[in-house]
Structure formats: C-alpha cells, structure tokens
Motif scaffolding. Sequence first.
Motif, PDB file in Angstrom:
ATOM      1  N   ARG A  21      -0.151  18.302  -6.056  1.00  0.00           N
ATOM      2  CA  ARG A  21      -0.978  17.233  -5.477  1.00  0.00           C
ATOM      3  C   ARG A  21      -1.255  17.490  -4.006  1.00  0.00           C
ATOM      4  O   ARG A  21      -0.405  17.972  -3.272  1.00  0.00           O
ATOM      5  N   VAL A  22      -2.456  17.149  -3.582  1.00  0.00           N
ATOM      6  CA  VAL A  22      -2.837  17.218  -2.170  1.00  0.00           C
ATOM      7  C   VAL A  22      -2.999  15.774  -1.700  1.00  0.00           C
ATOM      8  O   VAL A  22      -3.746  15.001  -2.291  1.00  0.00           O
ATOM      9  N   LEU A  23      -2.266  15.422  -0.638  1.00  0.00           N
ATOM     10  CA  LEU A  23      -2.245  14.039  -0.177  1.00  0.00           C
ATOM     11  C   LEU A  23      -2.626  13.935   1.290  1.00  0.00           C
ATOM     12  O   LEU A  23      -2.509  14.894   2.053  1.00  0.00           O
ATOM     13  N   VAL A  24      -3.072  12.743   1.667  1.00  0.00           N
ATOM     14  CA  VAL A  24      -3.368  12.395   3.053  1.00  0.00           C
ATOM     15  C   VAL A  24      -2.425  11.254   3.407  1.00  0.00           C
ATOM     16  O   VAL A  24      -2.419  10.225   2.724  1.00  0.00           O
ATOM     17  N   SER A  25      -1.631  11.425   4.451  1.00  0.00           N
ATOM     18  CA  SER A  25      -0.722  10.344   4.842  1.00  0.00           C
ATOM     19  C   SER A  25      -1.525   9.189   5.425  1.00  0.00           C
ATOM     20  O   SER A  25      -2.640   9.366   5.935  1.00  0.00           O
ATOM     21  N   LYS A  26      -0.931   8.010   5.345  1.00  0.00           N
ATOM     22  CA  LYS A  26      -1.557   6.829   5.915  1.00  0.00           C
ATOM     23  C   LYS A  26      -1.791   7.025   7.416  1.00  0.00           C
ATOM     24  O   LYS A  26      -2.827   6.636   7.949  1.00  0.00           O
ATOM     25  N   GLU A  27      -0.844   7.674   8.073  1.00  0.00           N
ATOM     26  CA  GLU A  27      -0.962   7.912   9.512  1.00  0.00           C
ATOM     27  C   GLU A  27      -2.097   8.888   9.822  1.00  0.00           C
ATOM     28  O   GLU A  27      -2.846   8.689  10.789  1.00  0.00           O
ATOM     29  N   ALA A  28      -2.230   9.937   9.015  1.00  0.00           N
ATOM     30  CA  ALA A  28      -3.313  10.905   9.220  1.00  0.00           C
ATOM     31  C   ALA A  28      -4.669  10.243   8.998  1.00  0.00           C
ATOM     32  O   ALA A  28      -5.632  10.523   9.721  1.00  0.00           O
ATOM     33  N   ALA A  29      -4.745   9.349   8.004  1.00  0.00           N
ATOM     34  CA  ALA A  29      -5.999   8.636   7.746  1.00  0.00           C
ATOM     35  C   ALA A  29      -6.359   7.753   8.936  1.00  0.00           C
ATOM     36  O   ALA A  29      -7.516   7.714   9.369  1.00  0.00           O
ATOM     37  N   GLU A  63       0.832  -1.199   0.000  1.00  0.00           N
ATOM     38  CA  GLU A  63       0.000   0.000   0.000  1.00  0.00           C
ATOM     39  C   GLU A  63       0.868   1.250   0.000  1.00  0.00           C
ATOM     40  O   GLU A  63       1.952   1.259   0.567  1.00  0.00           O
ATOM     41  N   PHE A  64       0.372   2.307  -0.618  1.00  0.00           N
ATOM     42  CA  PHE A  64       1.092   3.570  -0.651  1.00  0.00           C
ATOM     43  C   PHE A  64       1.107   4.219   0.719  1.00  0.00           C
ATOM     44  O   PHE A  64       0.222   4.000   1.540  1.00  0.00           O
ATOM     45  N   ASP A  65       2.111   5.053   0.966  1.00  0.00           N
ATOM     46  CA  ASP A  65       2.247   5.741   2.247  1.00  0.00           C
ATOM     47  C   ASP A  65       1.348   6.962   2.349  1.00  0.00           C
ATOM     48  O   ASP A  65       1.151   7.496   3.435  1.00  0.00           O
ATOM     49  N   ALA A  66       0.821   7.419   1.218  1.00  0.00           N
ATOM     50  CA  ALA A  66      -0.083   8.580   1.212  1.00  0.00           C
ATOM     51  C   ALA A  66      -1.111   8.374   0.100  1.00  0.00           C
ATOM     52  O   ALA A  66      -0.846   7.691  -0.882  1.00  0.00           O
ATOM     53  N   TYR A  67      -2.266   8.962   0.290  1.00  0.00           N
ATOM     54  CA  TYR A  67      -3.374   8.816  -0.647  1.00  0.00           C
ATOM     55  C   TYR A  67      -3.762  10.171  -1.215  1.00  0.00           C
ATOM     56  O   TYR A  67      -3.755  11.171  -0.493  1.00  0.00           O
ATOM     57  N   SER A  68      -4.157  10.199  -2.478  1.00  0.00           N
ATOM     58  CA  SER A  68      -4.768  11.409  -3.017  1.00  0.00           C
ATOM     59  C   SER A  68      -6.125  11.561  -2.334  1.00  0.00           C
ATOM     60  O   SER A  68      -6.619  10.625  -1.693  1.00  0.00           O
ATOM     61  N   ILE A  69      -6.726  12.724  -2.473  1.00  0.00           N
ATOM     62  CA  ILE A  69      -8.053  12.935  -1.875  1.00  0.00           C
ATOM     63  C   ILE A  69      -9.041  11.920  -2.446  1.00  0.00           C
ATOM     64  O   ILE A  69      -9.815  11.305  -1.703  1.00  0.00           O
ATOM     65  N   ALA A  70      -8.988  11.703  -3.756  1.00  0.00           N
ATOM     66  CA  ALA A  70      -9.904  10.744  -4.393  1.00  0.00           C
ATOM     67  C   ALA A  70      -9.669   9.331  -3.859  1.00  0.00           C
ATOM     68  O   ALA A  70     -10.626   8.598  -3.588  1.00  0.00           O
ATOM     69  N   GLU A  71      -8.400   8.933  -3.689  1.00  0.00           N
ATOM     70  CA  GLU A  71      -8.100   7.600  -3.153  1.00  0.00           C
ATOM     71  C   GLU A  71      -8.580   7.477  -1.711  1.00  0.00           C
ATOM     72  O   GLU A  71      -9.153   6.449  -1.329  1.00  0.00           O
ATOM     73  N   PHE A  72      -8.354   8.512  -0.916  1.00  0.00           N
ATOM     74  CA  PHE A  72      -8.823   8.504   0.473  1.00  0.00           C
ATOM     75  C   PHE A  72     -10.342   8.316   0.511  1.00  0.00           C
ATOM     76  O   PHE A  72     -10.848   7.490   1.264  1.00  0.00           O
ATOM     77  N   CYS A  73     -11.041   9.080  -0.325  1.00  0.00           N
ATOM     78  CA  CYS A  73     -12.508   8.985  -0.357  1.00  0.00           C
ATOM     79  C   CYS A  73     -12.955   7.598  -0.785  1.00  0.00           C
ATOM     80  O   CYS A  73     -13.878   7.021  -0.190  1.00  0.00           O
TER      81      CYS A  73
END
Length: 83
Positions: free
Chosen positions: A57-65, A19-29
């Motif tokens: 790009r705006v990303l959400v880290s796995k830890e933040a998620a 799994e990636f360490d960070a997600y795009s907003i669309a991936e997070f959603c």
Amino acid sequence: MATDTATKQMADTTDQTGEFDAYSIAEFCRRHSISLQMFYKLKDQGLMPLTFRVGTRVLVSKEAAAAWRREREADALEETSGE
C-alpha cells in the motif's frame, strides 16, 4: 470474534474525530476532489505530498496532506500577490 478484533484494530488507527491517520492515494484524491490522473501528473512535477509504503500500500499521512494544502495555499497567495 474475528470481526470484533478487526473492528478494534481499525478503531485504534483513527484519531478522536474518527478519521484515519493516513489515506490511500484514492482516499486522498477523493478528500481533495482531484482525479488519480491529476495526482500522478502533479506527483511527477513534485507537487504532491510525501507518500510512504506499508507492504504494497502507498499512503499519505494526515500531516503530509495538511502540509501539502498549506504549500498549495502559499503558492496560490504568491501567484495572486505577484499579479
């Protein structure tokens, strides 16, 4: 050869589960089954995870998620125990 290099670089950004360490907003959603509209609505209310920028790009880290999920679960528990 360029494809091999790009594939190697992408592999270096994943954890041992692939799994990636960070997600795009669309991936997070997508991962959390919420719409983009709901993401931005809740973000305006301060109820979404922290994001960061890499270039445009705006990303959400796995830890933040993960922290966001824990916060939402704690809020839900408070709501049900307060009834």
